[in-house]
Design a protein around this motif. Structure first.
Motif, PDB file in Angstrom:
ATOM      1  N   TYR A  11      78.332  44.635 -10.199  1.00 33.51           N
ATOM      2  CA  TYR A  11      77.173  44.000  -9.579  1.00 33.51           C
ATOM      3  C   TYR A  11      77.721  43.925  -8.230  1.00 33.51           C
ATOM      4  O   TYR A  11      76.654  44.335  -7.072  1.00 33.51           O
ATOM      5  CB  TYR A  11      76.438  42.645  -9.962  1.00 33.51           C
ATOM      6  N   GLU A  12      78.667  43.669  -7.689  1.00 36.90           N
ATOM      7  CA  GLU A  12      79.655  43.375  -6.340  1.00 36.90           C
ATOM      8  C   GLU A  12      79.442  44.632  -5.612  1.00 36.90           C
ATOM      9  O   GLU A  12      79.472  44.668  -4.486  1.00 36.90           O
ATOM     10  CB  GLU A  12      80.741  42.849  -6.367  1.00 36.90           C
ATOM     11  N   ASN A  13      79.467  45.810  -6.540  1.00 37.65           N
ATOM     12  CA  ASN A  13      79.722  47.007  -5.794  1.00 37.65           C
ATOM     13  C   ASN A  13      78.353  48.021  -5.818  1.00 37.65           C
ATOM     14  O   ASN A  13      78.765  49.176  -5.892  1.00 37.65           O
ATOM     15  CB  ASN A  13      80.844  47.802  -6.892  1.00 37.65           C
ATOM     16  N   SER A  14      77.431  47.448  -6.085  1.00 34.67           N
ATOM     17  CA  SER A  14      76.149  48.084  -5.733  1.00 34.67           C
ATOM     18  C   SER A  14      75.968  48.560  -4.597  1.00 34.67           C
ATOM     19  O   SER A  14      76.174  47.894  -3.296  1.00 34.67           O
ATOM     20  CB  SER A  14      74.889  47.004  -5.899  1.00 34.67           C
ATOM     21  N   ALA A  15      75.591  49.906  -4.564  1.00 34.51           N
ATOM     22  CA  ALA A  15      75.320  50.665  -3.392  1.00 34.51           C
ATOM     23  C   ALA A  15      74.440  50.001  -2.242  1.00 34.51           C
ATOM     24  O   ALA A  15      73.347  49.719  -2.579  1.00 34.51           O
ATOM     25  CB  ALA A  15      75.012  52.073  -3.597  1.00 34.51           C
ATOM     26  N   GLY A  16      74.908  49.755  -1.230  1.00 37.56           N
ATOM     27  CA  GLY A  16      74.025  49.585   0.207  1.00 37.56           C
ATOM     28  C   GLY A  16      73.720  47.690   0.210  1.00 37.56           C
ATOM     29  O   GLY A  16      73.490  47.251   1.301  1.00 37.56           O
ATOM     30  N   ILE A  17      74.344  47.207  -0.865  1.00 34.20           N
ATOM     31  CA  ILE A  17      74.076  45.527  -1.054  1.00 34.20           C
ATOM     32  C   ILE A  17      75.387  45.035  -1.547  1.00 34.20           C
ATOM     33  O   ILE A  17      75.462  43.653  -1.115  1.00 34.20           O
ATOM     34  CB  ILE A  17      72.682  45.322  -1.988  1.00 34.20           C
ATOM     35  N   GLY A  18      76.307  45.681  -1.713  1.00 32.27           N
ATOM     36  CA  GLY A  18      77.458  45.165  -2.289  1.00 32.27           C
ATOM     37  C   GLY A  18      78.247  44.213  -1.437  1.00 32.27           C
ATOM     38  O   GLY A  18      78.731  43.143  -1.691  1.00 32.27           O
ATOM     39  N   LEU A  19      78.349  44.580  -0.120  1.00 33.02           N
ATOM     40  CA  LEU A  19      78.987  43.742   1.016  1.00 33.02           C
ATOM     41  C   LEU A  19      78.289  42.483   1.155  1.00 33.02           C
ATOM     42  O   LEU A  19      78.875  41.282   1.044  1.00 33.02           O
ATOM     43  CB  LEU A  19      78.918  44.476   2.446  1.00 33.02           C
ATOM     44  N   ALA A  20      76.769  42.454   1.077  1.00 28.35           N
ATOM     45  CA  ALA A  20      76.266  41.186   1.153  1.00 28.35           C
ATOM     46  C   ALA A  20      76.370  40.338   0.055  1.00 28.35           C
ATOM     47  O   ALA A  20      76.568  38.960   0.113  1.00 28.35           O
ATOM     48  CB  ALA A  20      74.819  41.353   1.410  1.00 28.35           C
ATOM     49  N   ILE A  21      76.468  40.849  -1.344  1.00 28.73           N
ATOM     50  CA  ILE A  21      76.631  40.200  -2.233  1.00 28.73           C
ATOM     51  C   ILE A  21      78.255  39.491  -2.476  1.00 28.73           C
ATOM     52  O   ILE A  21      78.260  38.285  -2.520  1.00 28.73           O
ATOM     53  CB  ILE A  21      76.470  40.919  -3.757  1.00 28.73           C
ATOM     54  N   ARG A  22      79.128  40.261  -1.947  1.00 26.14           N
ATOM     55  CA  ARG A  22      80.424  39.614  -1.863  1.00 26.14           C
ATOM     56  C   ARG A  22      80.663  38.770  -0.883  1.00 26.14           C
ATOM     57  O   ARG A  22      81.060  37.675  -1.078  1.00 26.14           O
ATOM     58  CB  ARG A  22      81.391  40.888  -1.619  1.00 26.14           C
ATOM     59  N   LYS A  23      79.792  38.738   0.514  1.00 30.13           N
ATOM     60  CA  LYS A  23      79.909  37.682   1.491  1.00 30.13           C
ATOM     61  C   LYS A  23      79.216  36.426   0.971  1.00 30.13           C
ATOM     62  O   LYS A  23      79.600  35.308   1.009  1.00 30.13           O
ATOM     63  CB  LYS A  23      79.180  38.258   2.739  1.00 30.13           C
ATOM     64  N   GLU A  24      78.081  36.497   0.053  1.00 26.78           N
ATOM     65  CA  GLU A  24      77.361  35.368  -0.559  1.00 26.78           C
ATOM     66  C   GLU A  24      78.326  34.858  -1.459  1.00 26.78           C
ATOM     67  O   GLU A  24      78.276  33.453  -1.319  1.00 26.78           O
ATOM     68  CB  GLU A  24      75.903  35.978  -1.025  1.00 26.78           C
ATOM     69  N   LEU A  25      78.981  35.378  -2.344  1.00 24.01           N
ATOM     70  CA  LEU A  25      80.034  34.929  -3.446  1.00 24.01           C
ATOM     71  C   LEU A  25      81.046  34.079  -2.353  1.00 24.01           C
ATOM     72  O   LEU A  25      81.531  32.933  -2.756  1.00 24.01           O
ATOM     73  CB  LEU A  25      80.501  35.726  -4.140  1.00 24.01           C
ATOM     74  N   MET A  26      81.396  34.715  -1.465  1.00 21.65           N
ATOM     75  CA  MET A  26      82.529  33.884  -0.795  1.00 21.65           C
ATOM     76  C   MET A  26      82.073  32.595   0.111  1.00 21.65           C
ATOM     77  O   MET A  26      82.849  31.696   0.167  1.00 21.65           O
ATOM     78  CB  MET A  26      83.116  35.104   0.300  1.00 21.65           C
ATOM     79  N   LYS A  27      80.764  32.823   0.386  1.00 18.92           N
ATOM     80  CA  LYS A  27      80.325  31.740   0.982  1.00 18.92           C
ATOM     81  C   LYS A  27      80.083  30.515   0.050  1.00 18.92           C
ATOM     82  O   LYS A  27      80.586  29.320   0.354  1.00 18.92           O
ATOM     83  CB  LYS A  27      78.871  32.037   1.471  1.00 18.92           C
ATOM     84  N   ARG A  28      79.700  30.874  -1.236  1.00 14.68           N
ATOM     85  CA  ARG A  28      79.450  29.946  -2.395  1.00 14.68           C
ATOM     86  C   ARG A  28      80.880  29.453  -2.545  1.00 14.68           C
ATOM     87  O   ARG A  28      81.125  28.042  -3.150  1.00 14.68           O
ATOM     88  CB  ARG A  28      78.875  30.533  -3.377  1.00 14.68           C
ATOM     89  N   ARG A  29      82.069  29.935  -2.416  1.00 16.83           N
ATOM     90  CA  ARG A  29      83.254  29.463  -2.861  1.00 16.83           C
ATOM     91  C   ARG A  29      83.925  28.686  -1.757  1.00 16.83           C
ATOM     92  O   ARG A  29      84.774  27.992  -1.929  1.00 16.83           O
ATOM     93  CB  ARG A  29      83.965  30.778  -3.209  1.00 16.83           C
ATOM     94  N   GLY A  30      82.911  28.951  -0.691  1.00 15.38           N
ATOM     95  CA  GLY A  30      83.523  28.009   0.528  1.00 15.38           C
ATOM     96  C   GLY A  30      84.793  28.716   1.448  1.00 15.38           C
ATOM     97  O   GLY A  30      85.155  27.964   2.137  1.00 15.38           O
ATOM     98  N   PHE A  31      84.830  29.930   1.282  1.00 15.05           N
ATOM     99  CA  PHE A  31      85.582  30.742   2.276  1.00 15.05           C
ATOM    100  C   PHE A  31      84.996  31.029   3.544  1.00 15.05           C
ATOM    101  O   PHE A  31      85.511  31.450   4.621  1.00 15.05           O
ATOM    102  CB  PHE A  31      86.141  32.204   1.404  1.00 15.05           C
ATOM    103  N   MET A  32      83.723  31.036   3.541  1.00 13.02           N
ATOM    104  CA  MET A  32      82.932  31.534   4.719  1.00 13.02           C
ATOM    105  C   MET A  32      81.811  30.563   4.905  1.00 13.02           C
ATOM    106  O   MET A  32      81.160  29.906   3.983  1.00 13.02           O
ATOM    107  CB  MET A  32      82.275  32.779   4.778  1.00 13.02           C
TER     108      MET A  32
END
Length: 66
Positions: A11-32
């Motif tokens: 899911y994180e590697n979905s074309a066109g949206i993968g970066l936004a998904i990874r950044k959302e996960l990093m935000k949820r983890r408290g990294f961003m």
């Protein structure tokens, strides 16, 4: 553990949206502080966020607040 995470990795590697998904996960983890992305990447929409939440729930990977 790796095999359990494969649906999320896909899911994180979905074309066109993968970066936004990874950044959302990093935000949820408290990294961003924000999951904002620059053009031409589009931010995740409400439906994508719901799908991400459903996927994390199904995988028992609630990472909000870590």
């Amino acid at each position: 553990m790796l095999f359990r995470s494969l649906p999320l990795i896909r899911y994180e590697n979905s074309a066109g949206i993968g970066l936004a998904i990874r950044k959302e996960l990093m935000k949820r983890r408290g990294f961003m502080q924000t999951a904002d992305v620059r053009s031409p990447t589009v931010p995740i929409d409400t439906r994508t966020e719901e799908e991400l939440n459903d996927l994390l729930d199904a995988l028992d990977m609630n990472i909000i607040g870590l």
